[in-house]
Write a protein that holds these residues in place. Structure first.
Motif, mmCIF file in Angstrom:
data_model
loop_
_atom_site.group_PDB
_atom_site.id
_atom_site.type_symbol
_atom_site.label_atom_id
_atom_site.label_comp_id
_atom_site.label_asym_id
_atom_site.label_seq_id
_atom_site.Cartn_x
_atom_site.Cartn_y
_atom_site.Cartn_z
ATOM 1 N N LYS A 3 23.093 -10.777 57.788
ATOM 2 C CA LYS A 3 21.886 -10.441 58.534
ATOM 3 C C LYS A 3 21.603 -8.944 58.450
ATOM 4 O O LYS A 3 22.507 -8.119 58.424
ATOM 5 C CB LYS A 3 22.019 -10.871 60.002
ATOM 6 N N GLU A 379 13.433 -13.464 63.624
ATOM 7 C CA GLU A 379 14.175 -14.558 62.996
ATOM 8 C C GLU A 379 13.791 -14.713 61.531
ATOM 9 O O GLU A 379 14.665 -14.911 60.669
ATOM 10 C CB GLU A 379 13.915 -15.859 63.755
ATOM 11 N N ARG A 380 12.496 -14.593 61.239
ATOM 12 C CA ARG A 380 12.067 -14.736 59.849
ATOM 13 C C ARG A 380 12.552 -13.564 59.000
ATOM 14 O O ARG A 380 12.974 -13.750 57.860
ATOM 15 C CB ARG A 380 10.538 -14.845 59.788
ATOM 16 N N SER A 383 16.212 -13.778 58.121
ATOM 17 C CA SER A 383 16.571 -14.891 57.245
ATOM 18 C C SER A 383 16.246 -14.594 55.784
ATOM 19 O O SER A 383 16.474 -15.429 54.917
ATOM 20 C CB SER A 383 15.845 -16.166 57.684
#
Length: 393
Positions: A3, A379-380, A383
């Motif tokens: 991440k 979150e996008r 990812s």
């Protein structure tokens, strides 16, 4: 996949307000939530400056201002009221693309386009091309209110779908699908449903306890429109019991001469203001809100849990506010009075009828759309890989 930390990741947020300040206010709430997540936000603003927006912690780039030439959004004028020229457009386009390259963003948010703001195609289509040509392509999102303008020309919806498919990763709908779904006002939404995410309504945080209380709070949004509502309310105040306390908020864009005339006409028990920083708390302490049915005002009302009388803006064939008001009326959350033909007597009668009704029970709508937007983008972003490929890669 490892991440990527958010600290230092950059957001390029394009916002063009043309008439009112609703778009800018909603975008500012979202920008604040993004900053709170650790993102660096640069807001590129194309309208006239509005004190207090976008707020602390947000970098700003002001393009040469354009506004709508009239209430029907039929033409663009510059900050001095002159029609926008081709040379002016070219200058803005160059400055916008220069700002994009200087920011080198991880996320680009474009408010309304391509579902709205078609007047700005002269700079937004080149902007999208410039984004597509970047070596590290950012995540690209369009930021939409929950109810769109339904008046469209043939072929426009199809063109919107093509632009979304070609250039956008996300369609952020700032609403609760239990209240309004995108396909109800954009019939081809199913063709891009893989990109659509509902964030919740972008409402303000719960208001503080009001420092002063009024029975009736009348507001006109930014004040570019709504002069007739304020004028009718001043007269209506003389037709209802004198014990009622009124607060009239005209908005910062009401012309100075009109504000001065209203101030001279205001009687006892009527407070007249251009702007109230404590507007949300005033609603929480009021018995009734009287306003247009713009997105941000309705969010304020829902958060405050206040009874409301809505006078939706319909000039120039606008349908969005009328649609929103009708939905709220059907849920028992508001009364509605048409803008056309409003008189002080009609307004006074409707206000007295609304004051006699019990306080509405608020439904469990999602009002955390600013935080919801930040969460979706986080979150996008986390990812994806650090090297952002072009769509064709």
């Amino acid at each position: 996949m490892e991440k990527v930390p958010l600290m230092g990741r950059r957001v390029f947020f394009y916002v063009q307000h043309l008439l009112g300040i609703g778009h800018l206010a909603r975008a500012s709430r979202i920008a604040k939530a993004l900053v709170e997540r650790g993102l660096e936000v640069t807001m590129v603003m194309g309208g006239t400056a509005v004190p207090g927006f976008p707020g602390e912690g947000v970098k700003t780039i002001a393009l040469p201002a354009v506004t709508s030439g009239d209430k029907g959004f039929s033409g663009l004028v510059d900050g001095e009221g002159n029609p926008v020229t081709r040379a002016f457009e070219e200058r803005r386009k160059g400055l916008l693309i220069e700002a994009l390259r200087a920011t080198d963003p991880d996320i680009v948010i474009i408010e309304a386009f391509p579902f709205g703001r078609r007047q700005m195609r002269f700079e937004l289509l080149p902007l999208l091309d410039a984004i597509a040509a970047m070596e590290r392509r950012p995540l690209v999102a369009t930021s939409l209110r929950d109810i769109l303008q339904e008046r469209t020309k043939p072929g426009r919806a199809e063109e919107t779908v093509e632009l979304v498919k070609s250039h956008f990763d996300l369609v952020l709908v700032h609403g609760d699908p239990a209240f309004a779904r995108l396909e109800e006002t954009f019939l081809l939404a199913g063709e891009v449903e893989d990109r659509v995410v509902y964030t919740g309504l972008v409402a303000p945080p719960p208001p503080a306890e009001p420092a002063e209380r009024y029975d009736i709070v009348v507001s006109a949004g930014g004040g570019a429109v709504g002069k007739e509502l304020i004028g009718a309310a001043l007269e209506a105040a003389r037709l209802v019991p004198a014990t009622l306390r009124w607060c009239l908020v005209t908005g910062p864009n009401l012309p100075e001469a009109d504000f001065d005339a209203f101030a001279a006409a205001a009687g006892d028990g009527v407070g007249l203001f251009r702007f109230r920083k404590d507007f949300a708390s005033l609603l929480a302490g009021a018995r009734l809100s009287v306003s247009q049915a713009g997105y941000n005002t309705v969010c304020d009302i829902l958060r405050a849990g206040c009874a409301s009388l809505l006078v939706p803006f319909t000039a120039g064939g606008e349908t969005e506010q009328e649609t929103r008001a009708a939905r709220l009326e059907k849920l028992g959350l508001a009364g509605v009075l048409p803008e056309e033909g409003i008189t002080p007597a009609l307004l006074a009668g409707k206000i007295e009828a609304m004051l006699a009704r019990p306080k509405p029970a608020m439904p469990p709508l999602d009002l955390e759309g600013a935080a919801g937007t930040a969460r979706v983008l986080e979150e996008r972003l986390l990812s994806t890989e650090r090297v952002r490929p072009s769509r064709s890669a």
